[in-house]
Design an enzyme around this catalytic site. Structure first.
Site, short mmCIF file in Angstrom:
data_model
loop_
_atom_site.label_atom_id
_atom_site.label_comp_id
_atom_site.label_asym_id
_atom_site.label_seq_id
_atom_site.Cartn_x
_atom_site.Cartn_y
_atom_site.Cartn_z
N CYS A 258 97.91 53.00 74.36
CA CYS A 258 97.02 52.51 75.32
C CYS A 258 97.94 52.02 76.26
O CYS A 258 98.00 50.86 76.64
CB CYS A 258 96.20 51.38 74.97
SG CYS A 258 95.27 51.85 73.32
N ALA A 259 98.42 53.13 77.17
CA ALA A 259 99.72 52.68 78.08
C ALA A 259 99.45 51.97 79.50
O ALA A 259 100.27 51.54 79.80
CB ALA A 259 100.30 54.02 78.39
N ALA A 260 98.32 52.35 80.11
CA ALA A 260 98.01 51.81 81.50
C ALA A 260 97.86 50.42 81.71
O ALA A 260 97.26 49.75 80.82
CB ALA A 260 96.97 52.63 82.03
N PRO A 261 98.43 49.92 82.68
CA PRO A 261 99.13 50.48 83.71
C PRO A 261 100.76 50.67 83.59
O PRO A 261 101.39 51.14 84.52
CB PRO A 261 99.02 49.43 84.85
CG PRO A 261 99.16 48.31 84.22
CD PRO A 261 98.25 48.32 82.72
N GLY A 262 101.18 50.59 82.31
CA GLY A 262 102.62 51.15 82.02
C GLY A 262 103.60 49.80 81.86
O GLY A 262 104.69 50.44 81.40
N LYS A 264 104.02 47.86 79.28
CA LYS A 264 104.87 47.66 78.05
C LYS A 264 105.86 49.11 77.76
O LYS A 264 106.74 49.04 77.48
CB LYS A 264 104.08 47.49 76.94
CG LYS A 264 103.44 46.02 77.11
CD LYS A 264 102.62 45.56 75.98
CE LYS A 264 101.97 44.52 76.51
NZ LYS A 264 100.83 44.59 77.59
N ASP A 325 98.44 48.58 72.29
CA ASP A 325 98.00 47.24 73.05
C ASP A 325 96.69 47.49 73.27
O ASP A 325 96.43 48.09 74.69
CB ASP A 325 99.04 47.45 74.29
CG ASP A 325 99.15 46.20 75.32
OD1 ASP A 325 98.52 45.21 74.61
OD2 ASP A 325 99.37 46.29 76.33
N CYS A 378 95.64 40.78 74.41
CA CYS A 378 95.63 39.53 75.14
C CYS A 378 94.41 38.89 75.07
O CYS A 378 93.77 38.31 76.10
CB CYS A 378 96.05 40.10 76.68
SG CYS A 378 94.77 40.95 77.39
C1 LIG Z 1 95.37 46.21 77.51
S1 LIG Z 1 95.36 47.57 78.39
C2 LIG Z 1 97.05 48.31 78.26
C3 LIG Z 1 97.94 47.70 79.08
C4 LIG Z 1 99.44 48.50 79.05
N1 LIG Z 1 99.91 48.59 77.66
C5 LIG Z 1 100.66 47.75 79.88
O1 LIG Z 1 101.43 47.03 79.29
O2 LIG Z 1 100.35 47.89 80.77
C6 LIG Z 1 94.49 48.76 77.44
C7 LIG Z 1 94.38 50.36 77.81
O3 LIG Z 1 93.80 51.09 77.05
C8 LIG Z 1 93.02 52.00 77.61
N2 LIG Z 1 91.98 52.66 76.64
C9 LIG Z 1 91.08 52.08 76.20
N3 LIG Z 1 90.39 53.07 74.97
C10 LIG Z 1 91.45 53.75 74.75
C11 LIG Z 1 91.60 55.00 74.01
N4 LIG Z 1 90.56 55.24 73.16
N5 LIG Z 1 92.57 55.72 73.92
C12 LIG Z 1 93.72 55.53 74.81
N6 LIG Z 1 93.66 54.41 75.73
C13 LIG Z 1 92.49 53.70 75.80
C14 LIG Z 1 92.52 51.29 78.60
O4 LIG Z 1 91.92 52.09 79.80
C15 LIG Z 1 93.49 50.41 79.12
O5 LIG Z 1 94.13 50.94 80.24
#
Ligand SMILES: C[S@@+](CC[C@H](N)C(=O)[O-])C[C@H]1O[C@@H](n2cnc3c(N)ncnc32)[C@H](O)[C@@H]1O
Length: 440
Positions: A258-262, A264, A325, A378
């Protein structure tokens, strides 16, 4: 004293909070639009400060507006409610002379095309000044009005944290410090500290978080030496703790699901030379991952996909480390995003818990035996954290919790919970589990 143009930032704040409270928009997105017309950094900062203040004080400010406005304004005049609420928050904070606040509010109404309501705004705010003590006595003394949270969330936090709920909610109303992450591929902590000292910024280091520096005051990103060159990032200490749970080594094959915005992913790559795949479901948010990597000079495999449905994107080679995440209530970062308390609904929570379970269960088979999965949120809500982890461990006999003594936060059964404000950090939950070899 506010400048004669003090009306514009106040109007921008009123429009942004109207977008949050009436239309369910995120405050940052609404502000990004409403701040566009403000040229001065000081005005943008004021609009941001006031809109955040109203998010934290909405029940009390709303109560006062409804007490003071005898007849509900027509629908098309709804913005006046928020102009008044912003002014009332300012009057309650008493940081500016009251006369200037009233004047700016009247001008805001004017600029919003509500010229016919100038008199009403003036009368309501003068009336407040006269009746302040009486209105304060009439204000409900319940925690909703006192602490500024919706009842359902407040009750949820109280039931999860019967000892700590008031401290948690109070911490959610404080302004967080600015945490930096030093890209130690580019320079050392000492070099970073020196560069910051040279521009008048004092920092402190934090035990257990070797890449972190905490600034003694908040500054604009543009003032941070080395930010544009990818030597520094902004990331809370609790988020930085995540990488410690992964026990990284060079050459590992790592999935950030769950990478965005990147943030971690970037931290992982700054730490070790390894093979990282970053997956994100939202293609627009994925662009931010690429932008983060470009700034920091990092590279990884970046994929759009539903992490819970790996058959659509996985190449079939198991991972040594998986980071989830997870999307969550964000109840641990309310101090940064005070609008979250008004945007979340009880039903969102149920859907999030289901999604988190799908991610955990769907990704577990992708971990090689002996590998480590880290689940992070979080959030401070047990349904997303301990209860989720407990369920996962009960349903996967080949999962063993990895105890990591000395990490920040309270040890839960299972996992680690940092409560908001603890160690000056955001609220965060971490669980590390190892996949057992068959028969072990
Ligand atoms: C908590 S944020 C992640 C923050 C990121 N790890 C960082 O440190 O910048 C959760 C992310 O998971 C994405 N997300 C939600 N459901 C998802 C899925 N089924 N598969 C992949 N990503 C998903 C969301 O769009 C969001 O960008």
């Amino acid at each position: 004293m506010p400048t004669p143009t003090g009306a514009e930032p106040r109007l921008a704040a009123a429009k942004a909070v109207a977008a949050v409270l009436d239309r369910g928009r995120a405050l940052d997105d609404a502000l990004a639009e409403d701040l566009r017309g403000l040229d001065k950094a000081r005005d943008r900062a004021l609009a941001r400060r006031l809109s955040h203040a109203l998010m934290r004080d909405w029940p009390a400010a709303n109560f006062l507006v409804t007490q003071l406005v005898a007849r509900r304004p027509a629908r098309r005049d709804r913005l006046v409610h928020f102009i008044l609420a912003i002014a009332l928050v300012e009057l309650r904070q008493a940081r500016e002379p009251a006369r200037a606040v009233v004047h700016s509010a009247v001008e805001s109404a004017d600029r919003a095309g509500l010229r016919h309501l100038r008199g009403l705004v003036n009368a309501v705010l003068r009336n407040y000044q006269r009746r302040q003590a009486e209105l304060q006595r009439a204000m409900p003394s319940d925690p909703v009005h006192r602490l500024g949270y919706p009842g359902w969330l407040l009750e949820r936090i109280r039931s999860d944290w019967p000892e700590d709920w008031e401290r948690i909610l109070t911490a959610g109303n404080a302004s967080p410090p600015l945490w930096l992450r030093v890209n130690r591929r580019r320079w050392s902590i000492d070099q970073a500290r020196q560069a910051l000292t040279d521009v008048g910024l004092d920092t402190r280091m934090v035990a257990g978080l070797p890449d972190a520096l905490v600034l003694d005051r908040r500054v604009a990103i543009s003032e941070l030496p080395g930010f544009e060159e990818g030597r520094l990032s902004i990331q809370d200490g609790a988020a930085q703790a995540t990488v410690e749970y992964l026990r990284l080594e060079p050459g590992l094959r790592v999935l950030d699901a769950c990478a965005a915005p990147g943030g971690k992913s970037a931290h992982v790559l700054e730490r070790e030379a390894l093979d990282l795949t970053a997956v994100e479901i939202d293609p627009r948010r994925l662009e931010r991952v690429s932008a983060t990597f470009d700034r920091l000079g990092l590279s990884a495999r970046v994929l759009v996909g539903d992490a819970a449905e790996p058959q659509t994107w996985w190449d079939g080679v198991p991972y040594d480390r998986i980071l989830i995440d997870a999307p969550c209530s964000a109840s641990g970062v309310i101090r940064r995003h005070p609008d979250i308390r008004w945007l979340r609904r009880p039903d969102d929570l149920k859907a999030l818990v289901r999604l988190q379970a799908r991610l955990l269960d769907g990704l577990w088979p992708l971990l090689r035996p002996g590998g480590i999965l880290v689940y992070a949120t979080c959030s401070i809500l047990k349904a997303e954290n301990e209860a989720q982890a407990q369920r996962f461990l009960e349903q996967h006999a080949d999962a063993r919790i990895l105890h990591q003594p000395g990490r920040p936060g309270h040890v839960q059964t299972p996992g680690h919970q940092i409560l908001p404000g603890e160690g000056d950090m955001d609220g965060f939950y971490h669980l590390a589990v190892e996949r057992l070899h068959r028969g072990s």
